[in-house]
Write a protein that holds these residues in place. Structure first.
Motif, PDB file in Angstrom:
ATOM      1  N   ASP A  45       0.831  -1.200   0.000  1.00  0.00           N
ATOM      2  CA  ASP A  45       0.000   0.000   0.000  1.00  0.00           C
ATOM      3  C   ASP A  45       0.868   1.253   0.000  1.00  0.00           C
ATOM      4  O   ASP A  45       2.016   1.238   0.467  1.00  0.00           O
ATOM      5  N   SER A  46       0.267   2.338  -0.491  1.00  0.00           N
ATOM      6  CA  SER A  46       0.981   3.616  -0.510  1.00  0.00           C
ATOM      7  C   SER A  46       1.186   4.134   0.909  1.00  0.00           C
ATOM      8  O   SER A  46       0.400   3.858   1.816  1.00  0.00           O
ATOM      9  N   HIS A  47       2.270   4.858   1.073  1.00  0.00           N
ATOM     10  CA  HIS A  47       2.616   5.494   2.337  1.00  0.00           C
ATOM     11  C   HIS A  47       2.746   4.466   3.458  1.00  0.00           C
ATOM     12  O   HIS A  47       2.203   4.630   4.565  1.00  0.00           O
ATOM     13  N   ARG A  89       2.804   6.035  -3.605  1.00  0.00           N
ATOM     14  CA  ARG A  89       2.204   5.834  -4.930  1.00  0.00           C
ATOM     15  C   ARG A  89       1.690   7.154  -5.502  1.00  0.00           C
ATOM     16  O   ARG A  89       1.141   7.991  -4.784  1.00  0.00           O
ATOM     17  N   ALA A  90       1.878   7.321  -6.809  1.00  0.00           N
ATOM     18  CA  ALA A  90       1.396   8.507  -7.510  1.00  0.00           C
ATOM     19  C   ALA A  90      -0.125   8.584  -7.410  1.00  0.00           C
ATOM     20  O   ALA A  90      -0.796   7.553  -7.331  1.00  0.00           O
ATOM     21  N   PHE A  94       5.845  13.730  -3.763  1.00  0.00           N
ATOM     22  CA  PHE A  94       6.487  15.012  -4.044  1.00  0.00           C
ATOM     23  C   PHE A  94       6.598  15.260  -5.543  1.00  0.00           C
ATOM     24  O   PHE A  94       6.328  16.360  -6.035  1.00  0.00           O
ATOM     25  N   THR A  95       6.974  14.230  -6.287  1.00  0.00           N
ATOM     26  CA  THR A  95       7.143  14.382  -7.737  1.00  0.00           C
ATOM     27  C   THR A  95       5.864  14.102  -8.514  1.00  0.00           C
ATOM     28  O   THR A  95       5.829  14.287  -9.734  1.00  0.00           O
ATOM     29  N   ALA A  96       4.820  13.644  -7.816  1.00  0.00           N
ATOM     30  CA  ALA A  96       3.568  13.185  -8.445  1.00  0.00           C
ATOM     31  C   ALA A  96       3.797  11.910  -9.252  1.00  0.00           C
ATOM     32  O   ALA A  96       2.977  11.522 -10.078  1.00  0.00           O
ATOM     33  N   GLU A  97       4.922  11.226  -9.002  1.00  0.00           N
ATOM     34  CA  GLU A  97       5.237   9.934  -9.623  1.00  0.00           C
ATOM     35  C   GLU A  97       5.357   8.885  -8.519  1.00  0.00           C
ATOM     36  O   GLU A  97       5.497   9.220  -7.345  1.00  0.00           O
ATOM     37  N   ASP A  98       5.327   7.597  -8.907  1.00  0.00           N
ATOM     38  CA  ASP A  98       5.639   6.542  -7.946  1.00  0.00           C
ATOM     39  C   ASP A  98       7.036   6.807  -7.384  1.00  0.00           C
ATOM     40  O   ASP A  98       7.981   7.079  -8.132  1.00  0.00           O
ATOM     41  N   SER A  99       7.155   6.718  -6.056  1.00  0.00           N
ATOM     42  CA  SER A  99       8.436   7.044  -5.423  1.00  0.00           C
ATOM     43  C   SER A  99       8.734   6.076  -4.289  1.00  0.00           C
ATOM     44  O   SER A  99       7.826   5.519  -3.658  1.00  0.00           O
ATOM     45  N   VAL A 100      10.022   5.887  -4.051  1.00  0.00           N
ATOM     46  CA  VAL A 100      10.484   5.033  -2.962  1.00  0.00           C
ATOM     47  C   VAL A 100      11.608   5.755  -2.230  1.00  0.00           C
ATOM     48  O   VAL A 100      12.414   6.448  -2.850  1.00  0.00           O
TER      49      VAL A 100
END
Length: 481
Positions: A45-47, A89-90, A94-100
């Motif tokens: 899951d995101s976050h 998850r987008a 911050f970038t509005a993209e999927d990030s890790v």
């Protein structure tokens, strides 16, 4: 927009308790999953945050297996570090993209190893400011907010932090949006008039337009005027210490800094080059510049030092002119002030070595000097003894008051040179529109000037810009931001 997946160290270089590596892009989860021994990140899951190991090559057959050894000879895979991995998850990143984000033990060697395996598995190193640029390109923030991030990172005092945070929250954006909306409404009406040019009708009330332009001009001037204060709290204030050789300039610098920073000697002309040191006074950085003594000289090296001293005067915001009555006359000091005086330069005259002089003699000398200087040249006289540190606190108070006098009631403060220049250009266009209305010029020319005013305001938020400007802005960011 580049669809590469990028990675970079987000924390400062050097040894620390933890370090963080950021990854952003379409393949973020897939790439990190290839090197992460723990939960399947593509299903997470995101976050959420997950414990595991970063490995160079998978150690176990299945994802989610716990690593038992740091080295597995069977498949030549190696555990690099025990980590915590955060999933974003987008578009709520911050970038509005999927990030890790990978949190690891803060060793520069470990950071280098993790980055190497990420790149080996499909990521590439981010360019300076590329994460923030993606946030801008993806509509997450506007250009002024992107710049405020760099300002927030670089803030060195409470005032600059507050200003940068206000800009990040959209302070400038909101102000510019209001101005642009008013101008845009009238521009639309003017453009409509052009469509019906043959019918000779006016859709835009010229009186209302002029009133709106007056309000816009007043707001633009207020924002422009705030730049002097904003620039001071962001970049500090240049203070040039000037005087004849052996006037006590280096002694004053040492007294201000409370350390022996500059060489002090009774031999005139000791200081040949400029010495610069920063001192924070009530939250503002003052950049003190000790210069060579100004005099006529045949010494080539000293002459270069005198030339540099005069150059520093031209760029300084505050001038500290040291003198003593044993080696100066009121006429000499007055001539010097006249030569370098300008309206944006604050001058403080420091009557040095008062510990060696009678109070009555000091008062008579300074009274004659005041008579020659005031009111034509703005300056103030402070009696000091740089050697005994007399008057130093009064001097610091005067410097702090300089900043306080610059403060503005404007809630949004301009700190960025690019914004300042764009506002000035927009103001010039607005004034031309006002002149155009008064001169009753053609509707076509009115539309032309209004479009320019809108474009200059749009440069601040990034609605009107080019790749060269963007490249220049983001190249000044750190790699992981």
């Amino acid at each position: 927009m580049n669809h590469d997946t990028i990675c970079a160290l987000a924390t400062a270089n050097g040894i620390g308790a933890i370090g963080i590596i950021r990854i952003s892009g379409e393949q973020s989860f897939e790439i990190v999953n290839r090197v992460f021994q723990g939960k399947n990140l593509e299903k997470a899951d995101s976050h959420t945050v997950h414990y595991g190991f970063i490995v160079d090559g998978k150690i176990a057959d299945g994802i989610g297996e716990k690593v038992a050894n740091s080295q597995n000879p069977a498949d030549n895979s190696e555990v690099i570090d025990e980590v915590m991995v955060s999933i974003f998850r987008a578009p709520k990143t911050f970038t509005a993209e999927d990030s890790v984000e990978i949190s690891f033990h803060g060793s520069p060697h470990i950071a280098k190893k993790i980055l190497e395996v990420l790149i080996k598995n499909g990521a590439r190193m981010a360019k300076a400011g590329e994460f923030t640029m993606r946030a801008f390109m993806n509509g997450r923030i506007d250009l002024s907010q992107a710049e405020s991030i760099a300002d927030l990172i670089a803030s060195e005092n409470e005032a600059s932090r507050k200003v940068a945070l206000n800009q990040l929250k959209g302070g400038i954006t909101n102000e510019i949006s209001i101005l642009r909306t008013d101008l845009l409404n009238f521009t639309s009406l003017i453009e409509l008039e052009l469509d019906f040019a043959e019918e000779d009708v006016e859709f835009a009330d010229r009186t209302a337009l002029k009133a709106s332009l007056n309000r816009t001009e007043e707001k633009l001037r207020s924002l422009i005027d705030s730049f002097q204060y904003g620039n001071a709290i962001k970049n500090g204030v240049d203070v040039a210490i000037i005087g004849k050789p052996n006037a006590g300039k280096s002694t004053l610098l040492n007294a201000l800094l409370k350390e022996e920073r500059a060489i002090v000697s009774e031999i005139a002309g000791t200081t040949r080059d400029t010495i610069e040191e920063v001192l924070h006074i009530k939250g503002t950085a003052f950049r003190f510049i000790d210069t060579a003594g100004i005099r006529e000289t045949t010494d080539i090296i000293e002459e270069i030092g005198v030339k540099k001293a005069k150059e520093k005067i031209e760029t300084a915001k505050i001038l500290l002119y040291l003198y003593d009555e044993f080696d100066s006359t009121p006429n000499e000091i007055t001539d010097f002030i006249k030569e370098f005086y300008r309206e944006d330069l604050k001058i403080l005259l420091l009557h040095n070595k008062i510990d060696l002089q009678e109070a009555s003699s000091v008062n008579i000398f300074d009274a004659e000097l005041k008579e020659q200087l005031f009111p034509d040249y703005t300056s103030q006289i402070i009696g000091i003894s740089a050697k005994n540190k007399t008057g130093i606190e009064q001097l610091k108070t005067e410097l702090a008051d300089y900043i306080q006098n610059l403060e503005t009631q404007e809630s949004t403060i301009i700190t960025n040179q690019r914004h300042y220049e764009a506002l000035q250009k927009s103001l010039e266009s607005v004034k031309r529109v006002e002149d155009a209305i008064s001169g009753k010029i053609s509707t076509e020319l009115l539309a032309y000037e209004l479009r320019y005013a809108l474009e200059y305001l749009g440069e601040i938020s990034g609605e009107f810009t080019n790749d060269e400007v963007l490249g220049n802005i983001f190249s000044k960011f750190c790699i992981g931001k």
